[in-house]
Design a protein around this motif. Structure first.
Motif, PDB file in Angstrom:
ATOM      1  N   GLY A  96      49.577  77.106  17.039  1.00 45.70           N
ATOM      2  CA  GLY A  96      49.317  76.620  15.682  1.00 45.70           C
ATOM      3  C   GLY A  96      50.615  76.227  15.028  1.00 45.70           C
ATOM      4  O   GLY A  96      51.683  76.329  15.641  1.00 45.70           O
ATOM      5  N   PRO A  97      50.544  75.781  13.817  1.00 44.71           N
ATOM      6  CA  PRO A  97      51.733  75.250  13.146  1.00 44.71           C
ATOM      7  C   PRO A  97      52.850  76.281  12.943  1.00 44.71           C
ATOM      8  O   PRO A  97      53.999  75.902  12.718  1.00 44.71           O
ATOM      9  CB  PRO A  97      51.189  74.761  11.798  1.00 44.71           C
ATOM     10  N   LYS A  98      52.530  77.574  13.045  1.00 45.73           N
ATOM     11  CA  LYS A  98      53.565  78.579  12.792  1.00 45.73           C
ATOM     12  C   LYS A  98      54.295  79.009  14.056  1.00 45.73           C
ATOM     13  O   LYS A  98      55.262  79.777  13.985  1.00 45.73           O
ATOM     14  CB  LYS A  98      52.930  79.813  12.151  1.00 45.73           C
ATOM     15  N   LEU A  99      53.778  78.602  15.219  1.00 43.61           N
ATOM     16  CA  LEU A  99      54.327  79.120  16.470  1.00 43.61           C
ATOM     17  C   LEU A  99      54.929  78.020  17.334  1.00 43.61           C
ATOM     18  O   LEU A  99      54.285  77.000  17.593  1.00 43.61           O
ATOM     19  CB  LEU A  99      53.218  79.834  17.258  1.00 43.61           C
ATOM     20  N   GLY A 100      56.161  78.261  17.792  1.00 42.55           N
ATOM     21  CA  GLY A 100      56.768  77.388  18.788  1.00 42.55           C
ATOM     22  C   GLY A 100      56.721  78.089  20.134  1.00 42.55           C
ATOM     23  O   GLY A 100      56.919  79.300  20.204  1.00 42.55           O
ATOM     24  N   VAL A 101      56.444  77.345  21.215  1.00 43.90           N
ATOM     25  CA  VAL A 101      56.285  77.973  22.522  1.00 43.90           C
ATOM     26  C   VAL A 101      57.185  77.308  23.558  1.00 43.90           C
ATOM     27  O   VAL A 101      57.269  76.071  23.620  1.00 43.90           O
ATOM     28  CB  VAL A 101      54.804  77.893  23.003  1.00 43.90           C
ATOM     29  N   LEU A 102      57.856  78.159  24.350  1.00 39.02           N
ATOM     30  CA  LEU A 102      58.565  77.674  25.527  1.00 39.02           C
ATOM     31  C   LEU A 102      57.809  78.250  26.722  1.00 39.02           C
ATOM     32  O   LEU A 102      57.819  79.455  26.954  1.00 39.02           O
ATOM     33  CB  LEU A 102      60.014  78.162  25.521  1.00 39.02           C
ATOM     34  N   LEU A 103      57.141  77.358  27.440  1.00 39.60           N
ATOM     35  CA  LEU A 103      56.231  77.796  28.500  1.00 39.60           C
ATOM     36  C   LEU A 103      56.900  77.524  29.844  1.00 39.60           C
ATOM     37  O   LEU A 103      57.116  76.364  30.203  1.00 39.60           O
ATOM     38  CB  LEU A 103      54.944  76.990  28.348  1.00 39.60           C
ATOM     39  N   ILE A 104      57.240  78.591  30.547  1.00 37.86           N
ATOM     40  CA  ILE A 104      57.927  78.418  31.826  1.00 37.86           C
ATOM     41  C   ILE A 104      56.931  78.556  32.958  1.00 37.86           C
ATOM     42  O   ILE A 104      56.174  79.535  33.013  1.00 37.86           O
ATOM     43  CB  ILE A 104      59.044  79.476  31.960  1.00 37.86           C
ATOM     44  N   THR A 105      56.883  77.560  33.817  1.00 42.61           N
ATOM     45  CA  THR A 105      55.919  77.645  34.915  1.00 42.61           C
ATOM     46  C   THR A 105      56.405  76.904  36.144  1.00 42.61           C
ATOM     47  O   THR A 105      57.172  75.944  36.063  1.00 42.61           O
ATOM     48  CB  THR A 105      54.532  77.137  34.482  1.00 42.61           C
ATOM     49  N   HIS A 106      55.929  77.377  37.260  1.00 45.25           N
ATOM     50  CA  HIS A 106      56.271  76.770  38.531  1.00 45.25           C
ATOM     51  C   HIS A 106      55.211  75.717  38.881  1.00 45.25           C
ATOM     52  O   HIS A 106      55.501  74.691  39.467  1.00 45.25           O
ATOM     53  CB  HIS A 106      56.306  77.875  39.582  1.00 45.25           C
ATOM     54  N   TYR A 107      53.971  76.032  38.480  1.00 47.15           N
ATOM     55  CA  TYR A 107      52.848  75.184  38.879  1.00 47.15           C
ATOM     56  C   TYR A 107      52.331  74.349  37.724  1.00 47.15           C
ATOM     57  O   TYR A 107      52.279  74.813  36.585  1.00 47.15           O
ATOM     58  CB  TYR A 107      51.685  76.041  39.392  1.00 47.15           C
ATOM     59  N   GLN A 108      51.866  73.200  38.074  1.00 54.14           N
ATOM     60  CA  GLN A 108      51.301  72.315  37.074  1.00 54.14           C
ATOM     61  C   GLN A 108      49.944  72.828  36.573  1.00 54.14           C
ATOM     62  O   GLN A 108      49.550  72.542  35.450  1.00 54.14           O
ATOM     63  CB  GLN A 108      51.165  70.921  37.698  1.00 54.14           C
ATOM     64  N   ARG A 109      49.270  73.638  37.393  1.00 57.38           N
ATOM     65  CA  ARG A 109      47.882  74.007  37.075  1.00 57.38           C
ATOM     66  C   ARG A 109      47.740  74.676  35.708  1.00 57.38           C
ATOM     67  O   ARG A 109      46.741  74.485  35.018  1.00 57.38           O
ATOM     68  CB  ARG A 109      47.285  74.909  38.150  1.00 57.38           C
ATOM     69  N   LEU A 110      48.751  75.448  35.271  1.00 53.26           N
ATOM     70  CA  LEU A 110      48.670  76.098  33.963  1.00 53.26           C
ATOM     71  C   LEU A 110      48.582  75.051  32.857  1.00 53.26           C
ATOM     72  O   LEU A 110      47.902  75.249  31.847  1.00 53.26           O
ATOM     73  CB  LEU A 110      49.911  76.988  33.739  1.00 53.26           C
ATOM     74  N   LEU A 111      49.232  73.916  33.098  1.00 56.15           N
ATOM     75  CA  LEU A 111      49.298  72.882  32.059  1.00 56.15           C
ATOM     76  C   LEU A 111      47.988  72.097  31.934  1.00 56.15           C
ATOM     77  O   LEU A 111      47.816  71.300  31.018  1.00 56.15           O
ATOM     78  CB  LEU A 111      50.484  71.943  32.330  1.00 56.15           C
ATOM     79  N   ASN A 112      47.060  72.346  32.883  1.00 57.25           N
ATOM     80  CA  ASN A 112      45.711  71.815  32.688  1.00 57.25           C
ATOM     81  C   ASN A 112      44.995  72.572  31.594  1.00 57.25           C
ATOM     82  O   ASN A 112      44.062  72.077  30.978  1.00 57.25           O
ATOM     83  CB  ASN A 112      44.888  71.935  33.983  1.00 57.25           C
ATOM     84  N   HIS A 113      45.420  73.819  31.394  1.00 55.42           N
ATOM     85  CA  HIS A 113      44.736  74.686  30.424  1.00 55.42           C
ATOM     86  C   HIS A 113      45.503  74.798  29.115  1.00 55.42           C
ATOM     87  O   HIS A 113      44.910  74.977  28.062  1.00 55.42           O
ATOM     88  CB  HIS A 113      44.519  76.071  31.031  1.00 55.42           C
ATOM     89  N   ILE A 114      46.832  74.759  29.197  1.00 57.72           N
ATOM     90  CA  ILE A 114      47.636  74.738  27.977  1.00 57.72           C
ATOM     91  C   ILE A 114      48.372  73.394  27.989  1.00 57.72           C
ATOM     92  O   ILE A 114      49.317  73.214  28.748  1.00 57.72           O
ATOM     93  CB  ILE A 114      48.667  75.887  27.948  1.00 57.72           C
ATOM     94  N   VAL A 115      47.908  72.494  27.177  1.00 63.22           N
ATOM     95  CA  VAL A 115      48.476  71.149  27.241  1.00 63.22           C
ATOM     96  C   VAL A 115      49.752  71.098  26.396  1.00 63.22           C
ATOM     97  O   VAL A 115      49.716  71.324  25.183  1.00 63.22           O
ATOM     98  CB  VAL A 115      47.451  70.103  26.752  1.00 63.22           C
TER      99      VAL A 115
END
Lengths: 482, 256
Positions: free
Chosen positions: B196-215
């Motif tokens: 949401g507008p209050k949260l910044g996220v640094l998403l570390i991942t090896h696989y692309q598959r997570l990014l299907n769910h968290i765009v």
């Protein structure tokens, strides 16, 4: 703390020792001759013992008991073949074994160090109790709260008073069991206590009486209870039950450097005794205590023992399981901070068929603190159906902490069941970082880890004690990180 | 609106400070944004997140990290946490004997001022509301933190803590590691709830598959301690199609 400069340490603390003990004048029927208005002096001779007995106006048999004990004490060597060599640093000639009230040094509240005052504040110790603990007032008078409990239990025929008074008022009861569970010659320090004992509690619970609320020696009796050499005797007659709590979580400031108590419990047929101790000693104190219970048929004795502070604590509460189906239990928590050695454990002597014992010991070593578990379980060959379960877990907080476990389980015969489990775990840097990452300071993280480690045992403590224990651990951990 | 700025960051293991793992990374995250950092194993992704959180095993040898313009490097890990930086661990520690409810309570209490006491009723109300939101069973919080947890439970425990502590920035270290597809979906759903507008996220991942769910809003590809390519979510798809060998080819000219 330093371990090499003993004479200096003792000399410095001579004044502090003087505050340790006094005659309880509130008992009313006691006076002493003006010419005896000194302390018993330093060192221990027959004269010291005669002096103590005379001041207390004791019966001749008690004096004889003391004098015999003195001989035993002088003849017995220190147990340094298995115990720490630090015992050799006790200078018995420098200790004051008894002191009359007039000899107490006067200290004002302003002289009490700031950090001690702060600790009292943070532990929520009431104003008057603070003064008492800090050695400003010789006596803590909370008779109002205390006599209320006394009135209730007195109606049930329960006797609850200090040992000096009990020896005078109930000599037959006292004498019957006195020194029977822990003989004078049990060890050097039980002999010392038997020679110079003063203060402590006496409780007698008549047959079938179940005392609903725990009896406490928690600020509640008198200055004498806080003595160096207190002697406690609890007798639970057939089918009766009592819980006794001693100690307090506030640091005892300006007490003497040697504390050597003897506590004897007697649970007659079907009786139940629970004895709870939470103690937090100043870091200069040798705390060498002998505690043992005798459990007859179907009786149950449970020791819950929590040791924090002191320079060296040696304490192994035990139960002699003398009657069939008797049960014994020791639950012990020890926290050894920098410069401290907690040498604790339990003894279970099975002496009848179908007796059961349980030992659960948890120790925490912080910094250079050292925790030792010493257990003795004895099941002889001629018995059958005995069970013992021993569990000892150690937690190390820093890499230079030390823990040792010496379980001695002797089981003869093949009709018994024993179980022994031991574990050593560490609070890893990773665990601390994890907790810090959630916003806890390093000290908060450590105290949470320690509280988690003892959580299952702490929940067996009465509510007020477990809350205080938690706060106490927080304070200990705060001091242990830079 | 908050900003987390990583500037020319060089990080090494504390015991081998002359061998950098992260070799000069710059990245700015603002509230409301989700940045994914992808890359092969051993390329410095996890090191980056741990160094920002202040892990003692890592030393920042040069560069800086600014939270709303203020450097965090002199701050203890717990100060950084209280300032709003949350690290969701790849391998969260077990804390035997400490229930999740008590652990979180201590963490919430640690954020209050001196002498300020936590309102226990309000705390539990909030905790249960967050658990309902994340569809977590009430019994969960009476268990000791991470003790005997499955991979999925550990990650849900991290998400619950994040929900309760309401950080400005969440550094999520390999959130998908060790998860089967069902657990992955549950965890992703949790993150999406908190997004949401209050949260910044640094998403570390090896696989692309997570990014299907968290765009993600932005995708950065890391290789050998550096960010070698940045783009939008399509970069992740391209990477999935071409594989990490592709970034090696990009990385070579960048290094020369």
């Amino acid at each position: 703390m330093q371990t090499s400069t003993q004479p200096e340490i003792f000399a410095e603390q001579e004044a502090a020792q003087a505050a340790a003990i006094g005659i309880d004048q509130s008992l009313g029927d006691f006076t002493y001759d003006v010419k005896y208005d000194y302390d018993a002096g330093s060192g221990l001779t027959e004269n010291t013992v005669r002096y103590i007995s005379a001041v207390k106006k004791e019966a001749p048999w008690i004096l004889d008991f003391r004098l015999n004990a003195l001989k035993t004490f002088l003849a017995k060597p220190l147990p340094t073949h298995w115990a720490t060599k630090d015992l050799e640093n006790i200078n018995f000639d420098k200790i004051r074994y008894y002191l009359a009230q007039g000899q107490k040094p006067k200290r004002t509240w302003d002289e009490v160090p700031e950090d001690i005052k702060k600790t009292f504040e943070r532990l929520g110790v009431p104003e008057q109790e603070r003064k008492f603990l800090a050695g400003v007032e010789a006596q803590f008078d909370s008779e109002a709260a205390y006599s209320n409990i006394k009135d209730i239990v007195a109606k049930q025929g329960v006797i609850f008073m200090n040992s000096t008074q009990a020896l005078r008022e109930h000599p037959e009861l006292f004498r019957k069991w006195f020194g029977k569970v822990i003989p004078t010659s049990d060890n050097k320090f039980s002999a010392l206590n038997s020679a110079v004992f003063s203060g402590g509690s006496f409780i007698y619970v008549p047959p079938g009486v179940k005392v609903a609320q725990p009896l406490q020696a928690y600020f509640r009796i008198n200055a004498e209870n806080f003595g160096q050499f207190e002697r406690t005797l609890i007798i639970c007659d057939e089918g009766s039950e009592v819980t006794y709590m001693e100690g307090c979580t506030a640091p005892k400031f300006s007490t003497s450097t040697l504390h050597s108590a003897v506590v004897e419990l007697v649970a007659l047929k079907g009786a139940k005794i629970q004895y709870i101790t939470v103690q937090n000693w100043a870091p200069n104190v040798y705390n060498l205590v002998t505690k043992r219970g005798l459990a007859l048929e179907d009786a149950e004795i449970k020791w819950i023992d929590c040791n924090i502070g002191s320079r060296l604590t040696m304490k192994y509460p035990g139960v002699v399981l003398k009657g069939r189906r008797a049960r014994g239990e020791v639950i012990s928590i020890a926290l050894a901070n920098d410069g401290q050695h907690q040498d604790t454990g339990a003894k279970m002597i099975h002496a009848a068929d179908e007796t059961t014992s349980t030992i659960v010991s948890k120790s925490i070593s912080v910094g250079e603190g050292r925790a030792t578990y010493r257990g003795q379980v004895h099941i002889p060959k001629h018995l059958r159906g005995c069970k013992n379960n021993t569990e000892c877990d150690a937690l190390l907080i820093n890499t230079n902490s030390r823990t040792d476990t010496y379980p001695a389980i002797t089981v003869r015969g093949d009709k018994h069941a024993t179980q022994h489990e031991a574990s050593v775990s560490k609070v890893s840097e990773e665990m601390i970082f994890y907790m810090q990452q959630r916003g806890l300071t390093e000290a908060q993280a450590m105290s949470l880890a320690v509280n988690g480690f003892i959580n299952d045992l702490a929940s067996q403590f009465p509510m007020e004690y477990s809350v205080e224990l938690k706060r106490l651990i927080e304070l200990e951990m705060e001091g242990s990180v830079g | 609106m908050h900003t987390l700025e990583i500037r020319d960051l060089v990080v090494a293991l504390t015991e081998t400070p002359d061998k950098p793992i992260v070799k000069g990374v710059s990245l700015t995250i603002k509230s409301g944004e989700v940045h994914a950092v992808m890359g092969p194993n051993g390329t410095g992704k996890s090191t980056l997140s741990k160094a920002i959180a202040g892990h003692p095993d890592y030393t920042i040898t040069s560069g800086d990290v600014f939270l709303d313009g203020k450097s965090v490097l002199e701050m203890e890990p717990d100060e950084r946490a209280r300032a709003g930086i949350f690290l969701a661990f790849q391998y969260p520690s077990e804390i035997p004997g400490v229930s999740i409810a008590n652990f979180l309570r201590a963490a919430v209490q640690a954020r209050l001022g001196e002498g300020e006491d936590l309102d226990a009723v309000a705390y539990y109300k909030n905790l249960y509301a967050k658990m309902d939101m994340l569809k977590i069973d009430r019994k969960f919080t009476s268990r000791a933190v991470n003790e005997g947890f499955s991979g999925g439970e550990k990650k849900r425990c991290e998400i619950l803590q994040m929900a309760m502590l309401e950080p400005s920035f969440a550094l999520m270290d390999e959130t998908d590691s060790g998860l089967d597809i069902d657990a992955l979906k549950i965890v992703a759903e949790g993150v999406n709830q908190l997004r949401g507008p209050k949260l910044g996220v640094l998403l570390i991942t090896h696989y692309q598959r997570l990014l299907n769910h968290i765009v993600p809003d932005y995708v950065h590809v890391m290789y050998d301690g550096r960010i070698v390519k940045s783009g939008d979510k399509n970069l992740a798809i391209e990477l999935e199609a071409k594989g990490y060998d592709w970034v090696k080819d990009i990385a070579v000219p960048a290094m020369s």
